[in-house]
Design a protein around this motif. Structure first.
Motif, PDB file in Angstrom:
ATOM      1  N   ARG A   1       0.828  -1.208   0.000  1.00  0.00           N
ATOM      2  CA  ARG A   1       0.000   0.000   0.000  1.00  0.00           C
ATOM      3  C   ARG A   1       0.863   1.259   0.000  1.00  0.00           C
TER       4      ARG A   1
ATOM      5  N   ASP B   1       2.336   1.706  -3.491  1.00  0.00           N
ATOM      6  CA  ASP B   1       1.359   2.196  -4.464  1.00  0.00           C
ATOM      7  C   ASP B   1       1.034   3.676  -4.259  1.00  0.00           C
ATOM      8  N   GLU B   2       0.935   4.111  -3.008  1.00  0.00           N
ATOM      9  CA  GLU B   2       0.669   5.521  -2.744  1.00  0.00           C
ATOM     10  C   GLU B   2       1.815   6.412  -3.202  1.00  0.00           C
TER      11      GLU B   2
ATOM     12  N   GLN C   1      -8.550  -1.024  -4.840  1.00  0.00           N
ATOM     13  CA  GLN C   1      -8.375   0.026  -3.832  1.00  0.00           C
ATOM     14  C   GLN C   1      -8.029   1.378  -4.441  1.00  0.00           C
ATOM     15  N   ARG C   2      -7.558   1.368  -5.655  1.00  0.00           N
ATOM     16  CA  ARG C   2      -7.130   2.625  -6.270  1.00  0.00           C
ATOM     17  C   ARG C   2      -8.242   3.321  -7.043  1.00  0.00           C
TER      18      ARG C   2
END
Length: 359
Positions: free
Chosen positions: A193, A196-197, A284-285
């Motif tokens: 996570r 990805d952020e 989630q994105r």
């Protein structure tokens, strides 16, 4: 009869064996001291025979030579005796002027290679300023200060800290991108996570430019808005072709903007990859991609002054218009030239969207 008359048989000149020795008082008056240093400075040879030669002590034959002791000192001209004797050693240097006994000795100035050397009683001065000499005696110039060393110590510290921060940030970014494109591993499973952020959406990696499946479509992103006017009414604008505006901005530019080329295109690709055909988030994105695209189109509408005087953007709708790139004439491939339009639902613009867009 004069002893130097041509008709006289009396001996005269340097060949006269009975010529009296030079008077010691005359020699002393002429400044010929017995000190070897003074004799050397005056150019007098240290040979006793040459010093006691009558031709160099007295007589009219010494009047034409600058090395005469009894006659006036001459500052120039060759030192030679006016006799038939050629056995005396010739002078090898021009003797300086010798003042009367007890007077100061004026230093002789001899320019040498851009410097000036004072001989006699004086100092040595040069026209070159240096900080030291090498092993061969040559002057050594101080090293030139370049780069960060030209700054003062406080600024050197600030510059070093800034470079350290940039180096650390670069290393962190490279590490994040490497973990993003690397196969799944323990680190990516635990910190996926956070990775990805960091990467999405600005630094997303894809292979659409390369084989085996390069991009063969022209995608135009368009937007329209509902504007709340100053009187409270709602007005719907026409479609703004944002892709065409970006293309016009970089067309013919020698240094096109990276943002104009990629920001909108990457935002649309990010949205399509994180949503299904019914525009529902597929991971989630999804929410992040929607907010990113909405923020960009709101900013672009503000640049185009779509709201007008006193108006505000109330909601926006985005659509894409996709057409296939025509194949070359020599290719037998057949593709459809009909555009494909994909419209997204209306999105209400919040204050957070305005703040993130800088509107």
């Amino acid at each position: 009869m004069d002893a130097y008359d041509e008709g006289s048989n009396a001996p005269h000149g340097p060949n006269a064996p009975d010529d009296p020795a030079p008077d010691a008082a005359a020699v002393s008056d002429a400044g010929l001291a017995s000190d070897p240093a003074i004799a050397s400075d005056a150019g007098i040879a240290s040979d006793p025979a040459a010093a006691s030669d009558p031709a160099s002590a007295s007589g009219p034959a010494s009047a034409s030579g600058p090395a005469s002791a009894s006659g006036p000192a001459s500052a120039s001209g060759p030192a030679s005796a006016s006799g038939s004797d050629t056995g005396a050693r010739p002078a090898t240097a021009t003797a300086p002027a010798i003042p009367a006994q007890g007077g100061p000795v004026e230093p002789e100035h001899v320019p040498v290679g851009g410097s000036e050397i004072h001989s006699g009683i004086g100092t040595v001065s040069t026209g070159t300023v240096s900080v030291g000499t090498g092993t061969d005696g040559a002057p050594v110039e101080p090293p030139e200060r370049v780069g960060i060393t030209m700054l003062s110590l406080p600024y050197q510290i600030v510059a070093a800290l800034a470079l350290a921060v940039v180096a650390v940030a670069a290393c962190v970014h490279l590490g994040m991108v490497f973990l993003h494109v690397a196969p799944s591993n323990t680190v990516t499973k635990k910190h996926g996570r956070a990775i990805d952020e960091w990467v999405y959406p600005e630094f997303e990696q894809n292979w659409k430019l390369f084989a085996p499946n390069p991009l063969q479509q022209n995608i135009s992103v368009q937007v329209r808005a509902e504007i709340r006017a100053a009187d409270g009414s709602i007005v719907t604008t026409g479609w703004y072709d944002l892709s065409a505006l970006d293309g016009a901005a970089i067309d013919g530019s020698l240094l096109p903007s990276h943002t104009r080329q990629n920001e909108l295109r990457r935002a649309w690709d990010f949205y399509v990859a994180s949503h299904d055909n019914e525009n529902r988030p597929a991971g989630q994105r999804g929410d992040l991609a929607e907010r990113y695209l909405r923020r960009i189109v709101v900013l672009r509408l503000e640049r185009e002054n779509a709201a007008g005087p006193g108006g505000r953007v109330h909601s926006v709708q985005v659509r894409s218009r996709t057409t296939n790139v025509p194949p070359p004439e020599w290719s037998g491939e057949q593709v459809s030239d009909k555009p494909i339009v994909r419209e997204l639902p209306w999105w209400k613009v919040s204050e957070r969207d305005r703040t993130e867009a800088g509107a």
